[in-house]
Design a protein around this motif. Sequence first.
Motif, mmCIF file in Angstrom:
data_model
loop_
_atom_site.group_PDB
_atom_site.id
_atom_site.type_symbol
_atom_site.label_atom_id
_atom_site.label_comp_id
_atom_site.label_asym_id
_atom_site.label_seq_id
_atom_site.Cartn_x
_atom_site.Cartn_y
_atom_site.Cartn_z
ATOM 1 N N TYR A 112 0.798 -1.219 0.000
ATOM 2 C CA TYR A 112 0.000 0.000 0.000
ATOM 3 C C TYR A 112 0.831 1.269 0.000
ATOM 4 O O TYR A 112 0.312 2.336 -0.341
ATOM 5 C CB TYR A 112 -0.953 0.008 1.203
ATOM 6 N N THR A 160 0.468 2.893 -3.237
ATOM 7 C CA THR A 160 -0.785 3.612 -3.482
ATOM 8 C C THR A 160 -0.751 5.024 -2.911
ATOM 9 O O THR A 160 -1.098 5.992 -3.580
ATOM 10 C CB THR A 160 -1.959 2.848 -2.843
ATOM 11 N N PHE A 161 -0.326 5.134 -1.659
ATOM 12 C CA PHE A 161 -0.351 6.434 -0.992
ATOM 13 C C PHE A 161 0.696 7.403 -1.529
ATOM 14 O O PHE A 161 0.531 8.619 -1.431
ATOM 15 C CB PHE A 161 -0.160 6.246 0.514
ATOM 16 N N GLN A 212 -1.570 -0.969 6.148
ATOM 17 C CA GLN A 212 -2.025 0.265 5.504
ATOM 18 C C GLN A 212 -1.823 1.474 6.410
ATOM 19 O O GLN A 212 -1.423 2.547 5.952
ATOM 20 C CB GLN A 212 -3.508 0.158 5.150
ATOM 21 N N SER A 224 0.108 4.642 5.324
ATOM 22 C CA SER A 224 -0.554 5.948 5.200
ATOM 23 C C SER A 224 -0.097 6.905 6.292
ATOM 24 O O SER A 224 0.050 8.104 6.065
ATOM 25 C CB SER A 224 -2.079 5.780 5.243
ATOM 26 N N ALA A 272 3.277 8.158 5.365
ATOM 27 C CA ALA A 272 3.114 9.084 4.244
ATOM 28 C C ALA A 272 2.573 10.426 4.727
ATOM 29 O O ALA A 272 2.999 11.492 4.268
ATOM 30 C CB ALA A 272 2.185 8.477 3.194
ATOM 31 N N ALA A 273 1.610 10.377 5.672
ATOM 32 C CA ALA A 273 1.037 11.615 6.206
ATOM 33 C C ALA A 273 2.085 12.425 6.971
ATOM 34 O O ALA A 273 2.161 13.651 6.837
ATOM 35 C CB ALA A 273 -0.151 11.290 7.107
ATOM 36 N N SER A 278 -8.177 2.828 0.002
ATOM 37 C CA SER A 278 -6.952 3.317 -0.648
ATOM 38 C C SER A 278 -7.189 4.507 -1.567
ATOM 39 O O SER A 278 -6.483 5.504 -1.492
ATOM 40 C CB SER A 278 -6.304 2.187 -1.471
ATOM 41 N N LEU A 291 -4.699 12.294 3.404
ATOM 42 C CA LEU A 291 -3.952 11.178 3.988
ATOM 43 C C LEU A 291 -4.251 11.042 5.477
ATOM 44 O O LEU A 291 -4.346 9.932 6.006
ATOM 45 C CB LEU A 291 -2.451 11.378 3.769
ATOM 46 N N GLY A 314 -7.617 9.423 5.777
ATOM 47 C CA GLY A 314 -7.478 8.002 5.479
ATOM 48 C C GLY A 314 -6.910 7.233 6.653
ATOM 49 O O GLY A 314 -7.351 6.120 6.950
ATOM 50 N N THR A 315 -5.952 7.803 7.355
ATOM 51 C CA THR A 315 -5.338 7.139 8.498
ATOM 52 C C THR A 315 -6.337 6.965 9.642
ATOM 53 O O THR A 315 -6.440 5.883 10.236
ATOM 54 C CB THR A 315 -4.116 7.947 8.982
#
Length: 430
Positions: A33, A36-37, A168, A172, A175-176, A263, A281, A284-285
């Motif tokens: 994943y 994806t992010f 995930q 995520s 990524a955030a 996602s 993001l 999403g988290t």
Amino acid sequence: MDVTHSPIGIPRSRVRQLMAASVGNVVEWYDWYAYTFLSIYFAEQVFAKSDNPLLPLLSALAIFAVGFFFRPLGGLLVGAFADRYGRKAAMTFTIILMGAGSLLLAVTPTYAAAGVLAPIILTLARLIQGLSVGGEFAAATTFLVESAPPGRRGLFSSFQYVSTTIGQLLASGLAAVLATSLSKADMSSYGWRIPFVIGAVISLVGLWIRKGADETSAVAAEIKEGKVRRPSLFEFFKVYPSKAFTIIGITVAGTVAYYTWTSFLPTYAQLTVGFDKAESLTVGTISLVFFMVLQPLLGMLSDKIGRRPMLIAFGVAFVVLPVPLLNALSNSFASLLLIQCAGMVFLGCFTSVSAAVNSELFPTRVRASGAGFPYSLTVAIFGGTAPLIGTYLKDVGNPELFPWYMSALALVSTLVYVFVLKETKDQPLS
């Protein structure tokens, strides 16, 4: 007989099995994943620049979809390997493969530095990960369900998506953090590589943990001793074709809903209503934490009321809800969070029981390949292409068609749940 139990009433030896599958699965799905992010950041680095700003992202999502098409091959080959040589050996192989793919992604050169070689390396890394994830589902889900005590297969099944969601969340969440702490230029130049480096390192941790697992397939031991004939590659389909097609019907709606809601939805909000990248993001988290907590609760519920009612509830909800929910998206943090969590309540009715239903349909001899290949094939065709289709429809000016697409596929699966699927929760594993 197990005499030492955990505080939740499950023998500690079973809990160890649960942890061995889950921790390795976290690593697998974190790596999967992260792509994806982060694709919205590295797309412009790896692909040639274009007058159409969406074209590099479309190219990255196309490779995301191509990776999915190697999942059925992984499900077939690793599933057959797991049926012949055991689940533990197969899970060891898949986590090594995933770590190699993550490392390759981390060192992918930019298009400016390597030209067309850059997207080729990116594609190769994604194909390696596709093989790994397809094989992981085949081996790890059967391992989880076979490790479950009587009456707890739904609960153990739910940890497939508990661990997937933790992976995930790590992807995520990291990524955030990177998106909010680094400038956009730094994130695009080197920040997106950091999660892939971390993924390669923690794959070694997952490998170490899985080495302590106990094998669950007695048939694999009998094959090794020459007591029974090894199953052929497509034996699951030759002997049980209707069960293979049933898994396809079960999975069609679930995989599109899953990859959209867990996602692609933050990216979809960015594309359709101009939602802030970093904030999407974060939403999403938060919603993934909510989704993770739901899994064991819904898994235990399925052990009480059955798998079929859960799947019907999911199917009906996703026939009705995608159009109003996605059309209600606005450039508001609360709006996106509420819509994502609302869909996840019903999505959990599918994800919490998916591994149990698929495994309960097949006997041990062909369980990994029988459950793994049809599932991975369906995910490749419908789940892997969901972000690409959603982005393409936005590019051609018809984003409103995407929720209708989801609802149509949900209707197909709902008919399978109602008219084809039989209840399996009380059937003993053969």
